[in-house]
Write a protein that holds these residues in place. Structure first.
Motif, PDB file in Angstrom:
ATOM      1  N   PRO A  55       0.825  -1.216   0.000  1.00  0.00           N
ATOM      2  CA  PRO A  55       0.000   0.000   0.000  1.00  0.00           C
ATOM      3  C   PRO A  55       0.855   1.261   0.000  1.00  0.00           C
ATOM      4  O   PRO A  55       1.896   1.326   0.643  1.00  0.00           O
ATOM      5  CB  PRO A  55      -0.794  -0.122   1.306  1.00  0.00           C
ATOM      6  CG  PRO A  55      -0.882  -1.586   1.554  1.00  0.00           C
ATOM      7  CD  PRO A  55       0.421  -2.147   1.069  1.00  0.00           C
ATOM      8  N   ASP A  56       0.387   2.263  -0.740  1.00  0.00           N
ATOM      9  CA  ASP A  56       1.022   3.576  -0.834  1.00  0.00           C
ATOM     10  C   ASP A  56       2.365   3.551  -1.551  1.00  0.00           C
ATOM     11  O   ASP A  56       3.149   4.493  -1.441  1.00  0.00           O
ATOM     12  CB  ASP A  56       1.171   4.224   0.552  1.00  0.00           C
ATOM     13  CG  ASP A  56      -0.173   4.476   1.192  1.00  0.00           C
ATOM     14  OD1 ASP A  56      -1.036   5.055   0.514  1.00  0.00           O
ATOM     15  OD2 ASP A  56      -0.365   4.081   2.358  1.00  0.00           O
ATOM     16  N   GLN A  86      -7.277  -1.989  -0.117  1.00  0.00           N
ATOM     17  CA  GLN A  86      -6.314  -1.156   0.601  1.00  0.00           C
ATOM     18  C   GLN A  86      -6.741  -1.079   2.060  1.00  0.00           C
ATOM     19  O   GLN A  86      -7.871  -0.703   2.355  1.00  0.00           O
ATOM     20  CB  GLN A  86      -6.278   0.263   0.004  1.00  0.00           C
ATOM     21  CG  GLN A  86      -5.731   0.303  -1.411  1.00  0.00           C
ATOM     22  CD  GLN A  86      -4.269  -0.081  -1.488  1.00  0.00           C
ATOM     23  OE1 GLN A  86      -3.490   0.307  -0.638  1.00  0.00           O
ATOM     24  NE2 GLN A  86      -3.893  -0.842  -2.498  1.00  0.00           N
TER      25      GLN A  86
END
Length: 239
Positions: free
Chosen positions: A62-63, A230
């Protein structure tokens, strides 16, 4: 627990499902990580590599816009599902600090357990399903009765498992109502083959898990579905 599993477990961990890819004997394999720490990760697979095997992983985190490439070694493996957990292998990272270490620390700090709701009959089969989900991923599960108005009780969830066979009409109404939401929850629908028309309608809006449920197929569908979600609840800066 594998002989060296305790070494992997020392670092703070975050329970989430991330897609991980690696090569083995000329094959390109896709599996799912269900626990991640600065020290390593657990990969769910019924064909784990031998202890000591070195792998190059491509991990979607994630990210991070692009997959991260990491070197890892198999520290322990579990060839069959057991009380300690599902089949898979525990990997230790060789070079995580310079590549992803601080980002993993941020994930561990900010992530929460996954939220999974099961909608349908509350019986021995559903109790077994709750236990199976909690052994597969770090999550909180809750049971909801499939009845009119249940859609109002379903808040933000990472995964919704709906027993279509128990009450097909209300189950389909619930699935269609959930499709009206701006943020549609991922849905797994437990659905047999007795009514092909119903199954076809359900499959337009949810992933089908055929009944009677095969444990391994259910595990794979859960991981595939959660691998697209997410999970981080708070803002994490880019590195």
């Amino acid at each position: 627990m594998g002989p060296n599993e305790a070494q992997v477990e020392r670092a703070p961990r975050v329970g989430m499902v991330l897609e991980v890819r690696y090569r083995n004997a000329g094959q390109f394999l896709v599996s799912y990580c269900t626990n991640l720490s600065r020290g390593g990760l657990f990969v769910s697979t019924h064909e784990p590599e031998p202890v000591g095997t070195e792998l190059v992983l491509s991990l979607r985190v994630p990210d991070r816009k692009l997959p991260v490439t990491l070197r890892a070694r198999v520290q322990w493996n579990r060839t069959e599902d057991e009380a300690d957990g599902p089949a898979g292998m525990g990997l230790s990272f060789a070079d995580v600090d310079g590549v992803l270490g601080e980002h993993i620390d941020q994930l561990v700090t900010n992530a929460e357990p996954l939220s999974i709701a099961l909608v349908g009959r509350s019986d021995h089969a559903s109790a077994h399903l709750h236990a199976l989900l909690r052994s597969l991923v770090t999550c909180q599960t809750r049971q909801l009765a499939l009845r009119p108005g249940v859609v109002q009780l379903i808040g933000q969830v990472d995964l919704l498992v709906i027993d279509v066979d128990g009450d097909p009409n209300n189950a389909l109404d619930l699935i269609l109502n959930l499709q009206q939401r701006t943020e549609k929850p991922p849905i797994l629908a437990l659905c047999g083959a007795r009514d092909p028309e119903l199954r076809a309608r359900v499959s337009r809006h949810a992933r089908i898990v055929p009944t009677p449920v095969d444990k391994r197929e259910l595990q794979l569908k859960v991981l595939e579905t959660l691998g697209q979600v997410q999970f981080v609840r708070t803002s994490i800066p880019d590195f």
